[in-house]
Design a protein around this motif. Structure first.
Motif, mmCIF file in Angstrom:
data_model
loop_
_atom_site.group_PDB
_atom_site.id
_atom_site.type_symbol
_atom_site.label_atom_id
_atom_site.label_comp_id
_atom_site.label_asym_id
_atom_site.label_seq_id
_atom_site.Cartn_x
_atom_site.Cartn_y
_atom_site.Cartn_z
ATOM 1 N N VAL A 1 82.844 8.182 44.051
ATOM 2 C CA VAL A 1 83.784 9.308 44.168
ATOM 3 C C VAL A 1 85.217 8.798 44.097
ATOM 4 N N ILE A 2 85.514 7.782 44.909
ATOM 5 C CA ILE A 2 86.892 7.300 44.963
ATOM 6 C C ILE A 2 87.275 6.538 43.701
ATOM 7 N N ASP A 3 86.318 5.818 43.100
ATOM 8 C CA ASP A 3 86.613 5.094 41.852
ATOM 9 C C ASP A 3 87.033 6.066 40.757
ATOM 10 N N ASP A 4 86.309 7.179 40.664
ATOM 11 C CA ASP A 4 86.642 8.180 39.646
ATOM 12 C C ASP A 4 88.033 8.757 39.880
ATOM 13 N N LEU A 5 88.353 9.064 41.141
ATOM 14 C CA LEU A 5 89.667 9.637 41.445
ATOM 15 C C LEU A 5 90.788 8.635 41.181
ATOM 16 N N VAL A 6 90.578 7.387 41.545
ATOM 17 C CA VAL A 6 91.610 6.361 41.318
ATOM 18 C C VAL A 6 91.908 6.234 39.828
ATOM 19 N N HIS A 7 90.903 6.223 39.002
ATOM 20 C CA HIS A 7 91.125 6.108 37.557
ATOM 21 C C HIS A 7 91.868 7.331 37.016
ATOM 22 N N ARG A 8 91.565 8.509 37.498
ATOM 23 C CA ARG A 8 92.259 9.726 37.050
ATOM 24 C C ARG A 8 93.745 9.674 37.443
ATOM 25 N N PHE A 9 94.032 9.239 38.677
ATOM 26 C CA PHE A 9 95.429 9.149 39.114
ATOM 27 C C PHE A 9 96.160 8.039 38.366
ATOM 28 N N ALA A 10 95.489 6.925 38.132
ATOM 29 C CA ALA A 10 96.116 5.814 37.408
ATOM 30 C C ALA A 10 96.506 6.237 35.999
ATOM 31 N N GLU A 11 95.675 7.061 35.380
ATOM 32 C CA GLU A 11 95.989 7.544 34.033
ATOM 33 C C GLU A 11 97.236 8.427 34.041
ATOM 34 N N VAL A 12 97.313 9.311 35.032
ATOM 35 C CA VAL A 12 98.470 10.208 35.131
ATOM 36 C C VAL A 12 99.754 9.433 35.400
ATOM 37 N N ALA B 1 107.291 23.775 56.437
ATOM 38 C CA ALA B 1 108.209 24.071 55.340
ATOM 39 C C ALA B 1 107.475 24.271 54.021
ATOM 40 N N GLY B 2 106.183 23.939 53.988
ATOM 41 C CA GLY B 2 105.411 24.094 52.767
ATOM 42 C C GLY B 2 105.792 23.113 51.676
ATOM 43 N N ARG B 3 106.340 21.965 52.082
ATOM 44 C CA ARG B 3 106.759 20.992 51.075
ATOM 45 C C ARG B 3 105.567 20.162 50.604
ATOM 46 N N PRO B 4 105.312 20.073 49.301
ATOM 47 C CA PRO B 4 104.223 19.226 48.816
ATOM 48 C C PRO B 4 104.623 17.756 48.879
ATOM 49 N N LEU B 5 103.637 16.903 48.912
ATOM 50 C CA LEU B 5 103.901 15.472 48.837
ATOM 51 C C LEU B 5 104.406 15.116 47.447
ATOM 52 N N ASP B 6 105.138 14.015 47.377
ATOM 53 C CA ASP B 6 105.626 13.569 46.065
ATOM 54 C C ASP B 6 104.463 13.324 45.113
ATOM 55 N N ILE B 7 103.382 12.721 45.626
ATOM 56 C CA ILE B 7 102.244 12.425 44.764
ATOM 57 C C ILE B 7 101.560 13.708 44.302
ATOM 58 N N GLU B 8 101.572 14.739 45.138
ATOM 59 C CA GLU B 8 100.985 16.021 44.749
ATOM 60 C C GLU B 8 101.781 16.656 43.617
ATOM 61 N N SER B 9 103.107 16.645 43.754
ATOM 62 C CA SER B 9 103.955 17.236 42.715
ATOM 63 C C SER B 9 103.798 16.504 41.394
ATOM 64 N N ALA B 10 103.776 15.165 41.464
ATOM 65 C CA ALA B 10 103.691 14.364 40.242
ATOM 66 C C ALA B 10 102.306 14.455 39.604
ATOM 67 N N ALA B 11 101.263 14.542 40.387
ATOM 68 C CA ALA B 11 99.904 14.583 39.841
ATOM 69 C C ALA B 11 99.591 15.923 39.197
#
Length: 311
Positions: A243-254, A203-213
């Motif tokens: 790698v994962i620490d950097d991504l977690v901080h970016r998502f936490a900020e958003v 269906a091409g539906r994005p994840l909720d986290i994808e839409s919000a990020a």
């Protein structure tokens, strides 16, 4: 040698290479009868008997049974028709032997136990039609019949377009992958998982986290994880931590959240919806069975991300 020449059974043996006792057996059975006998009772054979015996030997060496050979010699069946039928039968035997060889190689490579060997042999012995029925039943049992929703239609079409098809001469790796797939598609829990994930993908539906990020952060995430995967970085290793620490901080900020363990688990659960480990395993097995090249940069990035988040 001419049509009037008569041969003893010993001469026939010398000319055809068949043992005397074998020629005597064929003679007693009426397949190659003697033309006449000497006053002492010894059998004599003419040129026609010699030619029949040579043809008989050739057909027997090609695997034809004696009853069929006699019908050919008596002109009840043509050599061409019998040869075509036996060629088809030989093809079947060759495929059986090829699969048996593949099973033995898989067993030798993987050290399978008695139960695994039995299952492996049974599943590889299935005919092409039986294998197609197994995969057809998997699709219909998972996504239902054609009166279901359009999303299920799309998901079923996606799975059906890439169904596994074991080749006639599979490698040991393909045999092992086929056996694992056959067990996997019969599992009700797995069917529920692939229906959920395939339906969302179709269906091409994005994840909720994808839409919000947002697209920018998601594109950045895919690039970073792809780079890590192509560099051979284990998501649970010290090399994967930055790698994962950097991504977690970016998502936490958003998301205005604290980048703690609870937030990491929440992220893992969100991304896990996109790529269930068992569903990912299914697609990898399909690639192996079908002999498709596994392209590293087309592998899903979320399994790496989930493992790293939970490391």
């Amino acid at each position: 040698m001419d049509a009037t020449t008569l041969y003893s059974i010993g001469e026939l043996s010398r000319r055809t290479g068949l043992p005397v006792r074998t020629i005597r057996f064929y003679s007693d059975a009426g397949v190659v009868a003697p033309t006449t006998r000497t006053p002492a009772g010894y059998r004599l054979y003419d040129l026609d008997a010699l030619l029949r015996l040579e043809l008989l030997r050739t057909l027997r060496e090609l695997g034809m049974d004696l009853a069929t050979v006699q019908r050919v010699l008596d002109r009840e069946l043509s050599v061409a028709d019998v040869a075509a039928a036996h060629a088809d039968a030989t093809d079947v035997r060759i495929r059986v032997l090829q699969r048996r060889r593949s099973v033995l190689r898989a067993v030798a490579a993987g050290g399978a136990g008695p139960e695994e060997i039995t299952l492996m042999h049974r599943l590889t012995q299935l005919s092409g039609e039986e294998r197609r029925r197994l995969t057809h039943d998997f699709v219909e049992g998972t996504f239902g019949t054609f009166d279901t929703a359009d999303a299920d239609h799309a998901a079923a079409a996606m799975v059906r377009a890439a169904l596994p098809d074991l080749p006639d001469d599979p490698s040991g790796e393909q045999v092992a992958a086929w056996v694992e797939l056959a067990v996997l598609v019969g599992d009700e829990d797995f069917r529920a998982r692939i229906r959920r994930t395939a339906g969302r993908q179709a269906a091409g539906r994005p994840l909720d986290i994808e839409s919000a990020a947002g697209d920018e952060l998601m594109d950045f995430t895919r690039r970073k994880v792809t780079d890590a995967m192509e560099s051979g970085i284990d998501p649970r290793s010290d090399r994967g931590a930055p790698v994962i620490d950097d991504l977690v901080h970016r998502f936490a900020e958003v998301f205005a959240r604290t980048p703690d363990r609870e937030f990491r688990e929440w992220m893992a659960q969100q991304f896990e919806e996109a790529h269930d480990p068992r569903v990912d395993r299914y697609w990898r097995l399909v690639w192996i069975v079908n002999g498709w090249q596994v392209v590293p940069n087309l592998l899903p990035v979320y399994p790496w991300l989930v493992q790293a988040l939970r490391a």
